[in-house]
Scaffold this active site. Structure first.
Site, PDB file in Angstrom:
ATOM      1  N   ASP A   1       3.472   0.519  12.195  1.00  0.00           N
ATOM      2  CA  ASP A   1       2.245  -0.040  11.606  1.00  0.00           C
ATOM      3  C   ASP A   1       1.971  -1.467  12.085  1.00  0.00           C
ATOM      4  O   ASP A   1       0.853  -1.958  11.938  1.00  0.00           O
ATOM      5  CB  ASP A   1       2.337  -0.040  10.073  1.00  0.00           C
ATOM      6  CG  ASP A   1       2.406   1.362   9.511  1.00  0.00           C
ATOM      7  OD1 ASP A   1       2.050   2.310  10.231  1.00  0.00           O
ATOM      8  OD2 ASP A   1       2.834   1.513   8.354  1.00  0.00           O
TER       9      ASP A   1
ATOM     10  N   CYS B   1      -5.424   8.373   8.516  1.00  0.00           N
ATOM     11  CA  CYS B   1      -5.674   7.913   9.877  1.00  0.00           C
ATOM     12  C   CYS B   1      -5.246   8.973  10.879  1.00  0.00           C
ATOM     13  O   CYS B   1      -4.172   9.564  10.736  1.00  0.00           O
ATOM     14  CB  CYS B   1      -4.870   6.645  10.167  1.00  0.00           C
ATOM     15  SG  CYS B   1      -5.449   5.208   9.273  1.00  0.00           S
TER      16      CYS B   1
ATOM     17  N   LYS C   1       0.828  -1.217   0.000  1.00  0.00           N
ATOM     18  CA  LYS C   1       0.000   0.000   0.000  1.00  0.00           C
ATOM     19  C   LYS C   1       0.856   1.258   0.000  1.00  0.00           C
ATOM     20  O   LYS C   1       0.648   2.165  -0.799  1.00  0.00           O
ATOM     21  CB  LYS C   1      -0.915   0.023   1.228  1.00  0.00           C
ATOM     22  CG  LYS C   1      -1.574   1.374   1.457  1.00  0.00           C
ATOM     23  CD  LYS C   1      -2.447   1.413   2.690  1.00  0.00           C
ATOM     24  CE  LYS C   1      -1.792   1.922   3.933  1.00  0.00           C
ATOM     25  NZ  LYS C   1      -1.644   3.377   4.073  1.00  0.00           N
ATOM     26  N   ASN C   2       1.839   1.317   0.912  1.00  0.00           N
ATOM     27  CA  ASN C   2       2.552   2.580   1.082  1.00  0.00           C
ATOM     28  C   ASN C   2       3.549   2.865  -0.038  1.00  0.00           C
ATOM     29  O   ASN C   2       4.034   3.989  -0.165  1.00  0.00           O
ATOM     30  CB  ASN C   2       3.196   2.646   2.469  1.00  0.00           C
ATOM     31  CG  ASN C   2       2.125   2.847   3.548  1.00  0.00           C
ATOM     32  OD1 ASN C   2       1.000   3.234   3.246  1.00  0.00           O
ATOM     33  ND2 ASN C   2       2.485   2.567   4.793  1.00  0.00           N
TER      34      ASN C   2
ATOM     35  N   ARG D   1      -9.415   0.745   3.408  1.00  0.00           N
ATOM     36  CA  ARG D   1      -8.455   1.667   2.789  1.00  0.00           C
ATOM     37  C   ARG D   1      -7.133   0.961   2.528  1.00  0.00           C
ATOM     38  O   ARG D   1      -6.371   1.395   1.656  1.00  0.00           O
ATOM     39  CB  ARG D   1      -8.203   2.861   3.718  1.00  0.00           C
ATOM     40  CG  ARG D   1      -9.292   3.908   3.685  1.00  0.00           C
ATOM     41  CD  ARG D   1      -8.804   5.208   4.336  1.00  0.00           C
ATOM     42  NE  ARG D   1      -7.380   5.337   4.134  1.00  0.00           N
ATOM     43  CZ  ARG D   1      -6.485   5.585   5.087  1.00  0.00           C
ATOM     44  NH1 ARG D   1      -6.874   5.786   6.315  1.00  0.00           N
ATOM     45  NH2 ARG D   1      -5.207   5.656   4.804  1.00  0.00           N
TER      46      ARG D   1
ATOM     47  N   ARG E   1       0.093  14.848  12.899  1.00  0.00           N
ATOM     48  CA  ARG E   1       0.916  14.360  11.777  1.00  0.00           C
ATOM     49  C   ARG E   1       1.325  15.559  10.926  1.00  0.00           C
ATOM     50  O   ARG E   1       0.767  15.810   9.861  1.00  0.00           O
ATOM     51  CB  ARG E   1       0.141  13.329  10.951  1.00  0.00           C
ATOM     52  CG  ARG E   1      -0.177  12.071  11.735  1.00  0.00           C
ATOM     53  CD  ARG E   1      -0.897  11.027  10.909  1.00  0.00           C
ATOM     54  NE  ARG E   1      -0.016  10.328   9.991  1.00  0.00           N
ATOM     55  CZ  ARG E   1      -0.425   9.392   9.144  1.00  0.00           C
ATOM     56  NH1 ARG E   1      -1.696   9.043   9.109  1.00  0.00           N
ATOM     57  NH2 ARG E   1       0.430   8.798   8.338  1.00  0.00           N
TER      58      ARG E   1
HETATM   59  N1  EPU Z   1       7.018  14.129  10.954  1.00  0.00           N
HETATM   60  C1  EPU Z   1       7.241  15.444  11.260  1.00  0.00           C
HETATM   61  N2  EPU Z   1       7.178  16.364  10.257  1.00  0.00           N
HETATM   62  C2  EPU Z   1       6.903  16.012   8.980  1.00  0.00           C
HETATM   63  C3  EPU Z   1       6.673  14.652   8.671  1.00  0.00           C
HETATM   64  C4  EPU Z   1       6.737  13.729   9.689  1.00  0.00           C
HETATM   65  O1  EPU Z   1       7.486  15.795  12.413  1.00  0.00           O
HETATM   66  O2  EPU Z   1       6.870  16.890   8.113  1.00  0.00           O
HETATM   67  C5  EPU Z   1       7.091  13.111  12.036  1.00  0.00           C
HETATM   68  C6  EPU Z   1       5.732  12.426  12.251  1.00  0.00           C
HETATM   69  O3  EPU Z   1       4.925  13.163  13.121  1.00  0.00           O
HETATM   70  C7  EPU Z   1       6.158  11.100  12.840  1.00  0.00           C
HETATM   71  C8  EPU Z   1       7.478  10.809  12.127  1.00  0.00           C
HETATM   72  O4  EPU Z   1       7.920  12.056  11.603  1.00  0.00           O
HETATM   73  O5  EPU Z   1       6.413  11.226  14.213  1.00  0.00           O
HETATM   74  C9  EPU Z   1       7.406   9.813  10.996  1.00  0.00           C
HETATM   75  O6  EPU Z   1       6.372  10.160  10.105  1.00  0.00           O
HETATM   76  P1  EPU Z   1       6.451   9.845   8.548  1.00  0.00           P
HETATM   77  O7  EPU Z   1       6.466  11.122   7.808  1.00  0.00           O
HETATM   78  O8  EPU Z   1       7.546   8.864   8.315  1.00  0.00           O
HETATM   79  O9  EPU Z   1       5.053   9.144   8.303  1.00  0.00           O
HETATM   80  P2  EPU Z   1       4.137   9.289   7.039  1.00  0.00           P
HETATM   81  O10 EPU Z   1       4.961   9.418   5.832  1.00  0.00           O
HETATM   82  O11 EPU Z   1       3.070  10.292   7.297  1.00  0.00           O
HETATM   83  C10 EPU Z   1       4.129   6.750   6.535  1.00  0.00           C
HETATM   84  C11 EPU Z   1       3.091   5.704   6.323  1.00  0.00           C
HETATM   85  C12 EPU Z   1       2.438   5.360   7.647  1.00  0.00           C
HETATM   86  C13 EPU Z   1       3.494   4.904   8.629  1.00  0.00           C
HETATM   87  C14 EPU Z   1       4.597   5.961   8.753  1.00  0.00           C
HETATM   88  C15 EPU Z   1       5.754   5.532   9.635  1.00  0.00           C
HETATM   89  C16 EPU Z   1       2.318   6.190   4.114  1.00  0.00           C
HETATM   90  C17 EPU Z   1       1.233   6.705   3.242  1.00  0.00           C
HETATM   91  N3  EPU Z   1       2.092   6.208   5.395  1.00  0.00           N
HETATM   92  O12 EPU Z   1       3.443   7.869   7.047  1.00  0.00           O
HETATM   93  O13 EPU Z   1       1.544   4.304   7.381  1.00  0.00           O
HETATM   94  O14 EPU Z   1       2.918   4.680   9.887  1.00  0.00           O
HETATM   95  O15 EPU Z   1       5.121   6.269   7.449  1.00  0.00           O
HETATM   96  O16 EPU Z   1       6.350   4.399   9.120  1.00  0.00           O
HETATM   97  O17 EPU Z   1       3.348   5.747   3.630  1.00  0.00           O
HETATM   98  C18 EPU Z   1      -0.334   2.952   7.716  1.00  0.00           C
HETATM   99  O18 EPU Z   1      -0.010   2.337   6.686  1.00  0.00           O
HETATM  100  O19 EPU Z   1      -1.228   2.545   8.509  1.00  0.00           O
HETATM  101  C19 EPU Z   1       0.346   4.196   8.026  1.00  0.00           C
HETATM  102  C20 EPU Z   1      -0.143   5.078   8.878  1.00  0.00           C
END
Ligand code: EPU
Length: 424
Positions: free
Chosen positions: A307, A119, A23-24, A399, A124
């Site tokens: 996750d 989610c 998915k991701n 989703r 975030r």
């Molecule tokens: N963060 C910041 N600032 C930013 C971006 C992130 O402070 O601009 C922080 C977040 O708050 C968090 C950490 O960095 O504490 C990591 O967040 P990341 O950006 O890596 O997460 P994401 O890209 O929003 C993806 C996956 C998530 C998964 C996370 C962590 C996708 C679409 N989503 O989210 O997947 O939990 O990486 O591995 O790729 C899921 O599949 O259920 C899901 C939520």
């Protein structure tokens, strides 16, 4: 109105389950496809999940033609694409719509879109994505619920990420592929999905090096063209089914996986005493055996995936002793614990941490899938609980899990859907 997923627990599972595409990775590859200036893009092993439907709706909104077939193949034709502000309900349905920020900025040097959805796991922020765009020369404005990001031109730059964010790493890559010169992302995230996206873009003609390490460089190019790409297996879906097997299966094989992507979780299961045979692209689990408590701490890849923290919590309710789960990525990702407690789990919550004491029998009742992986943890709980578990707000699960009901039914689960009754 979302369906209710009902599971009658206590039927041991057996057989083989085939894992779908990640998915991701998919949710980044689809927006990345718009960076092509010509040629057709063929993506294989696309999971049948609602997030893909939302992203495809956004492509169609921008007059990008898409054709999907049953076997998980999407054909994307960008030849008629028009830039559009992303004022479309699909953009607010999922978080990954933010990958259109990087992709549209890269291609058109402008993007206007609303806050992405997804989610709720606590705050975030996307500040690192935006700082990355600014470092490339874009100006970012957020007003009236809209992000307005524009650039006269994008120029390669050195960007240090304060947190190794998956989303920021991919979004900056997407914006940088057409930038002038070289972009370096330091403290980049190393998740396998990032490597998959970089491989896809490189096949289209990009020059991205270092994906999978914490320093990624992107040498800007003038043109990306269509290509074919097969998505890597979903390590989180795989991990979920391995946990399902440990909890509820006599003998189950999880195939079409890359076990190296799951090393942290597999080590923890070994520590718990779960019997597994790990092959090149499969894991066979002999489940329903006594297990020991363990402590886990979520970390970015290759650490224990956040996750998988929620699905694993359910398994820990069945282990002997006291386990702790510490979240370092999303400190509020514990809503599933409250739902598991309704089913009989013994969980103490404190800041960014849960302590689970087991084993405790679980009892079927009404619970709510507050987010995608909470939903997965409740499905696992339902499979081992006595009686019937009714999971509400199942749209969260749809989703991200491809054909969950069908896959579980084939393994021997008793699972069905009912319409939510409207209250007066
Ligand atoms: N963060 C910041 N600032 C930013 C971006 C992130 O402070 O601009 C922080 C977040 O708050 C968090 C950490 O960095 O504490 C990591 O967040 P990341 O950006 O890596 O997460 P994401 O890209 O929003 C993806 C996956 C998530 C998964 C996370 C962590 C996708 C679409 N989503 O989210 O997947 O939990 O990486 O591995 O790729 C899921 O599949 O259920 C899901 C939520």
């Amino acid at each position: 109105m979302s369906d209710i997923l009902k599971i009658e627990g206590g039927h041991p599972l057996n057989g083989t389950v085939t894992i779908s595409g990640a998915k991701n990775a998919t949710v980044a590859l689809i927006p990345a496809a718009i960076l092509a200036l010509k040629g057709e893009i063929n993506i294989f092993n696309v999971p049948d999940i609602d997030d893909v439907e939302s992203l495809t709706a956004l492509l169609n909104y921008m007059n990008v033609k898409t054709e999907s077939d049953e076997g998980g193949h999407i054909r994307i034709d960008v030849s008629g694409m028009n830039y559009m502000d992303l004022d479309h309900p699909a953009a607010t349905k999922l978080r990954a719509s933010y990958y259109f920020m990087g992709a549209l900025l890269g291609k058109y040097k402008k993007v206007r879109m609303k806050m992405p959805g997804g989610c709720y796991l606590g705050p975030r922020p996307i500040d690192l994505h935006l700082k990355g765009f600014e470092a490339l020369g874009a100006s970012v404005d957020f007003s009236g619920g809209w992000y307005n990001i524009t650039a006269e031109k994008l120029i390669g730059s050195k960007i240090y990420l304060d947190v190794a964010s998956v989303g920021a790493t991919i979004n900056i890559i997407l914006a940088a592929v057409y930038a002038e010169g070289k972009t370096t992302i330091e403290n980049a995230a190393k998740e396998p999905e990032i490597v998959d996206v970089a491989n896809f873009l490189n096949k289209m003609g990009a020059k991205i090096r270092g994906a999978g390490t914490n320093v990624i460089t992107v040498e800007g190019v003038d043109e990306l063209v269509g290509t074919s790409h097969e998505i890597i297996p979903d390590r989180i879906e795989a991990g979920t089914y391995i946990i399902i097997a440990a909890a509820a299966a006599e003998k189950m094989t999880i195939e079409n996986i890359i076990p190296q992507h799951l090393e942290a979780m597999l080590s923890k299961l070994v520590e718990m005493g779960v019997k597994m045979d790990v092959g090149i692209d499969y894991v066979t689990v002999e489940g329903m055996q006594p297990m020991q408590a363990v402590d886990i701490q979520t970390l970015s890849y290759p650490g224990f995936a956040t996750d998988l923290q929620q699905p694993l919590t359910t398994l820990l309710t069945q282990a002997f002793g006291s386990s702790t789960v510490k979240e370092t990525i999303y400190t509020e990702r514990f809503k599933h614990c409250t739902e598991l407690m309704r089913m009989g789990a013994n969980v103490q919550l404190s800041y960014a941490m849960a302590s689970i004491t087991g084993p405790t029998p679980l009892y079927g009742t009404d619970v709510v899938a507050t987010d995608l992986r909470c939903g997965a943890s409740l499905v696992i709980a339902g499979l081992i609980a006595s009686g019937v578990t009714a999971i509400h707000d199942v749209y969260h699960i749809d989703r991200g899990y491809d054909s969950l009901d069908e896959k579980l039914t084939r393994l021997g689960a008793t699972i069905w859907r009912e319409k939510e009754e409207t209250s007066h």
